[in-house]
Write an enzyme that holds these catalytic residues in place. Sequence first.
Site, mmCIF file in Angstrom:
data_model
loop_
_atom_site.group_PDB
_atom_site.id
_atom_site.type_symbol
_atom_site.label_atom_id
_atom_site.label_comp_id
_atom_site.label_asym_id
_atom_site.label_seq_id
_atom_site.Cartn_x
_atom_site.Cartn_y
_atom_site.Cartn_z
ATOM 1 N N PRO D 77 -6.992 0.012 -11.238
ATOM 2 C CA PRO D 77 -5.674 -0.141 -10.635
ATOM 3 C C PRO D 77 -5.301 -1.620 -10.549
ATOM 4 O O PRO D 77 -6.055 -2.428 -10.028
ATOM 5 C CB PRO D 77 -5.847 0.458 -9.235
ATOM 6 C CG PRO D 77 -7.306 0.337 -8.952
ATOM 7 C CD PRO D 77 -7.996 0.464 -10.277
ATOM 8 N N SER D 106 -1.650 2.137 -9.238
ATOM 9 C CA SER D 106 -1.707 1.361 -7.999
ATOM 10 C C SER D 106 -0.581 1.736 -7.043
ATOM 11 O O SER D 106 0.554 1.990 -7.466
ATOM 12 C CB SER D 106 -1.607 -0.127 -8.338
ATOM 13 O OG SER D 106 -1.424 -0.887 -7.162
ATOM 14 N N GLN D 127 -4.521 4.999 -6.596
ATOM 15 C CA GLN D 127 -5.144 3.967 -5.742
ATOM 16 C C GLN D 127 -4.294 3.802 -4.506
ATOM 17 O O GLN D 127 -3.079 3.618 -4.595
ATOM 18 C CB GLN D 127 -5.240 2.645 -6.511
ATOM 19 C CG GLN D 127 -5.811 1.492 -5.691
ATOM 20 C CD GLN D 127 -4.736 0.764 -4.924
ATOM 21 O OE1 GLN D 127 -3.570 0.773 -5.306
ATOM 22 N NE2 GLN D 127 -5.115 0.165 -3.794
ATOM 23 N N TYR D 129 -3.330 1.845 -1.013
ATOM 24 C CA TYR D 129 -3.304 0.846 0.052
ATOM 25 C C TYR D 129 -2.571 1.483 1.216
ATOM 26 O O TYR D 129 -1.588 2.210 1.012
ATOM 27 C CB TYR D 129 -2.522 -0.400 -0.363
ATOM 28 C CG TYR D 129 -3.232 -1.360 -1.270
ATOM 29 C CD1 TYR D 129 -4.488 -1.876 -0.936
ATOM 30 C CD2 TYR D 129 -2.635 -1.789 -2.449
ATOM 31 C CE1 TYR D 129 -5.129 -2.780 -1.774
ATOM 32 C CE2 TYR D 129 -3.263 -2.703 -3.285
ATOM 33 C CZ TYR D 129 -4.509 -3.193 -2.945
ATOM 34 O OH TYR D 129 -5.136 -4.091 -3.759
ATOM 35 N N THR D 155 -8.764 1.373 -1.653
ATOM 36 C CA THR D 155 -9.247 -0.007 -1.796
ATOM 37 C C THR D 155 -9.628 -0.535 -0.425
ATOM 38 O O THR D 155 -8.826 -0.467 0.511
ATOM 39 C CB THR D 155 -8.174 -0.891 -2.435
ATOM 40 O OG1 THR D 155 -7.912 -0.397 -3.749
ATOM 41 C CG2 THR D 155 -8.631 -2.336 -2.521
ATOM 42 N N ARG D 164 -4.563 -16.754 -2.448
ATOM 43 C CA ARG D 164 -4.296 -17.050 -3.857
ATOM 44 C C ARG D 164 -3.402 -18.274 -3.944
ATOM 45 O O ARG D 164 -2.186 -18.199 -3.754
ATOM 46 C CB ARG D 164 -3.679 -15.830 -4.527
ATOM 47 C CG ARG D 164 -4.608 -14.625 -4.393
ATOM 48 C CD ARG D 164 -4.045 -13.370 -4.992
ATOM 49 N NE ARG D 164 -4.894 -12.233 -4.595
ATOM 50 C CZ ARG D 164 -4.599 -10.965 -4.849
ATOM 51 N NH1 ARG D 164 -3.480 -10.674 -5.508
ATOM 52 N NH2 ARG D 164 -5.408 -9.995 -4.466
ATOM 53 N N LYS D 216 -13.116 1.579 -3.346
ATOM 54 C CA LYS D 216 -13.184 0.484 -4.315
ATOM 55 C C LYS D 216 -13.311 -0.832 -3.578
ATOM 56 O O LYS D 216 -12.515 -1.127 -2.686
ATOM 57 C CB LYS D 216 -11.912 0.470 -5.165
ATOM 58 C CG LYS D 216 -11.780 -0.740 -6.081
ATOM 59 C CD LYS D 216 -10.606 -0.611 -7.034
ATOM 60 C CE LYS D 216 -10.451 -1.858 -7.885
ATOM 61 N NZ LYS D 216 -9.899 -2.995 -7.143
ATOM 62 N N SER D 238 -16.927 -3.786 -6.895
ATOM 63 C CA SER D 238 -15.946 -4.741 -7.412
ATOM 64 C C SER D 238 -15.802 -5.860 -6.405
ATOM 65 O O SER D 238 -15.918 -5.642 -5.198
ATOM 66 C CB SER D 238 -14.590 -4.026 -7.578
ATOM 67 O OG SER D 238 -13.524 -4.954 -7.635
ATOM 68 N N HIS D 240 -12.913 -7.437 -6.630
ATOM 69 C CA HIS D 240 -11.463 -7.556 -6.807
ATOM 70 C C HIS D 240 -11.134 -8.655 -7.810
ATOM 71 O O HIS D 240 -10.126 -9.370 -7.671
ATOM 72 C CB HIS D 240 -10.791 -7.824 -5.447
ATOM 73 C CG HIS D 240 -9.424 -7.197 -5.310
ATOM 74 N ND1 HIS D 240 -9.142 -6.230 -4.376
ATOM 75 C CD2 HIS D 240 -8.271 -7.392 -5.985
ATOM 76 C CE1 HIS D 240 -7.865 -5.880 -4.483
ATOM 77 N NE2 HIS D 240 -7.320 -6.559 -5.458
ATOM 78 N N ARG D 243 -10.281 -12.178 -6.712
ATOM 79 C CA ARG D 243 -8.966 -12.445 -6.132
ATOM 80 C C ARG D 243 -8.951 -12.289 -4.614
ATOM 81 O O ARG D 243 -7.926 -12.546 -3.991
ATOM 82 C CB ARG D 243 -7.940 -11.467 -6.723
ATOM 83 C CG ARG D 243 -7.720 -11.657 -8.199
ATOM 84 C CD ARG D 243 -7.073 -10.446 -8.829
ATOM 85 N NE ARG D 243 -5.675 -10.261 -8.504
ATOM 86 C CZ ARG D 243 -4.667 -10.874 -9.117
ATOM 87 N NH1 ARG D 243 -4.924 -11.726 -10.079
ATOM 88 N NH2 ARG D 243 -3.421 -10.628 -8.786
#
Lengths: 259, 259, 259, 259
Positions: D77, D106, D127, D129, D155, D164, D216, D238, D240, D243
Amino acid sequence: MEPLNVFEYELLAKERMNPVYWDFYAGGSDDEVTLRANQADFARIRLRPRMLVDVTQCDTSTSVLGQPVPMPILIAPTSMHCLAHPEGECATAQAAGAARTLMIASTDATRPLEEIAQAASSPLWFQLYIYGSLEIAGGLVRRAEAAGYQALVLTVDLPVMGNRERSKRHAVPMPPPPLVEANFVGIAQEDLGQFPVTWNIIDWLHVESGLPILVKGILTAEDALLALEHGVSGIIVSNHGGRQYRSTVRDCRCCGRAL
Amino acid sequence: MEPLNVFEYELLAKERMNPVYWDFYAGGSDDEVTLRANQADFARIRLRPRMLVDVTQCDTSTSVLGQPVPMPILIAPTSMHCLAHPEGECATAQAAGAARTLMIASTDATRPLEEIAQAASSPLWFQLYIYGSLEIAGGLVRRAEAAGYQALVLTVDLPVMGNRERSKRHAVPMPPPPLVEANFVGIAQEDLGQFPVTWNIIDWLHVESGLPILVKGILTAEDALLALEHGVSGIIVSNHGGRQYRSTVRDCRCCGRAL
Amino acid sequence: MEPLNVFEYELLAKERMNPVYWDFYAGGSDDEVTLRANQADFARIRLRPRMLVDVTQCDTSTSVLGQPVPMPILIAPTSMHCLAHPEGECATAQAAGAARTLMIASTDATRPLEEIAQAASSPLWFQLYIYGSLEIAGGLVRRAEAAGYQALVLTVDLPVMGNRERSKRHAVPMPPPPLVEANFVGIAQEDLGQFPVTWNIIDWLHVESGLPILVKGILTAEDALLALEHGVSGIIVSNHGGRQYRSTVRDCRCCGRAL
Amino acid sequence: MEPLNVFEYELLAKERMNPVYWDFYAGGSDDEVTLRANQADFARIRLRPRMLVDVTQCDTSTSVLGQPVPMPILIAPTSMHCLAHPEGECATAQAAGAARTLMIASTDATRPLEEIAQAASSPLWFQLYIYGSLEIAGGLVRRAEAAGYQALVLTVDLPVMGNRERSKRHAVPMPPPPLVEANFVGIAQEDLGQFPVTWNIIDWLHVESGLPILVKGILTAEDALLALEHGVSGIIVSNHGGRQYRSTVRDCRCCGRAL
């Protein structure tokens, strides 16, 4: 400038060769991470030299499969030497003779195995790829025997061609005309497809020929033991110079484990 | 610019010296992988400093073979100092005296060992290469004894000259005329060939001289034990600055194992 | 360009500062191998984050020696802030107050400890170097107590100044006039020589002051245990930012061993 | 130039995309040390290939949660595909169909989940959120079920947005108008704040939906065990893509420990 080491020979070759052919020799598979790792791994090897030993009569000679050689360095099988020099594998055989070492001639030669044998003054082994059928491979084996080759080296790590991106980018047929796969003159290219090379091919090869058989390309202890069970006379540990599988174990490191 | 550390002295030397002579000093053997590894290995050493200790009266003095020195830093034997300065090894001996430390003068000096001894005001050891014959070597040993040298350092890691490619590229004789191998004046170059230096040379040296004997160039625990069995007074662990064997173990790492 | 991280603040500072003063802040000792190693070592740390935890009410507050702070980040003692800004340590104290964290003011401040205390709105500790005599040091301690400093941080890794080659190259006195060592106004520079700081100085300090004592600069487990035996309230593991000893163990790695 | 590998596709994308959007895709959190470490860690993996196996009938097909896929490579995703192509996630779903593999769409898509489902010809997972409230999240789950999505991927490593810096530097809202968070049309942005995602959210999700649930972003064995205790059908290890958290353990290394 006279070359002093192999890296300087490499530079000279790069200057003089057709860049497409150079890439064929110099390139590795995929993103060449394994090609680079091979070189870095060799630089990391550390030796433990012993001192105060008389070296005035150094003797590097040894023997491989009963064959005396003046040093433990043989000429590995590589393909299509006519890309680099008009005499191709015949010139290499002459060089092997000058160094009195053993040459392993490739199935993928650009000069026929019989001509290579005529040019040679030191012993030869024949590297075998199986293309098309066992009948075609058997023909090569009988020709190699007749021409005086003293062992067969079955390459086991090329079930398919490695993903060589430099070659894909150039998209030039190998060998490029007018060069030919000199051991297959008269056989159509479409009759030379990839043949499944498995453990029972070694058994077949024992029946086909009384020559000693080596396998080239083993990278694990498990496969080394299987090879011995199949009666091979030798194992050449190699990751094909980083030209086949990506991210393999390092050939100079896995020897200890395999043997 | 006043040099603040050894790297800045090195830069100054490089600027001022004949580039051919600089390469003789700065180069290593083969592709210099061991030369570079030596420097990287030293950078990786980590110390564990202890705090809250009174350092107002620091004393770095120690002794080597009973000889007091103000710090555990000696002058290693290196050859042909006249390449860098007209006074050559005599100037180095004066510098050693100014620092009150011990100098090991090289067989390959460009000033005779007797003149070096006259220039010295701190103790000297004599580094021995055996060229030509034991008779010639024995002559050097007796001259060193007569001149007051207090120990003999037999270099054991140069059975043949390392493959120093910078020097091969330059192809300048070393030492370059009018400089001479000052300890061999009157002996023809062809009488100074490499002599096989083996463990029994140490036994011969014990007979030839009552001076303490050290061996320089040991890299394995096995050889260190053999050296002790042959009655040496000291072992100098060294890979000859990366100028002899390629890809040896690291000299700053193998100490622990050897000793 | 608005800075987004500490590296971008560092770039801004470098652009704006007198290069000599910048080198005083940014440089390390010797060839700065330890300075660089500190940064590389931090980049190698790997965290193991736990997931699915409610972080809406994150609370990074903690306490040091009973002193609440909103995050486990204090202002380490550094010297001569007037090199960077006219308000010097007073400005830093204001910033500490704005962040509500604790500042450790340096003996080598360019503003007197009393003025720093007046500028501060969050707690202060006093970092102690002992210059000249215990009498002078005792005077500083009493002034710090009187000004409300709540702990003493004895730096133990500066028995002599590190070999900071950038500063030697510039050869500018630190602090450069008209800046002064603001805590020593009226004392002649020649009365402020290095004083031997040993374990019994901690005992002396316990007698001199009832404030908690921390030691800064411990790098080994052995010294950490000795510090505890001497009744310290805290240990600051540090290699002085790579500005003192060359090639020390890494401060972010030795914590585990020492504690 | 026809791209031969994923790195060459990456170069093409960089050439063609708006640089701000490129940075959104290519950037990592903080100083991107974890982003770079991910790539370096993959290059260090070494495989141990076995030889002499018949590969003429290679079959890379496998199944995930009972769903057959022709290769063990799914589409992870990722958000806001309309940044790269006007068709956005619908184009990706078509590509997944062409490759006959599974796509994980996503929550942060720029095309609604229903349109993605219509474009798809191979199976989809959703996925999740959780923004704003469980009510909003529950609405998404029911829409995903209705549209035929076959699993939910929660996630768990984004309790807050990673730091970021490239995106902060550009300060462009994501998605940039006229693009929208297509799954939340009609809901005000201020009603979509971060919702605390904790272990009991998994329990809630089991009640809300009969679909299999995967998590995830797990990076530790401890969390993997907790996930199993909460009845998840799968764990996607993962970090991510570098990130989110800085300096995490490496996702390709921690698998072994976690599972």
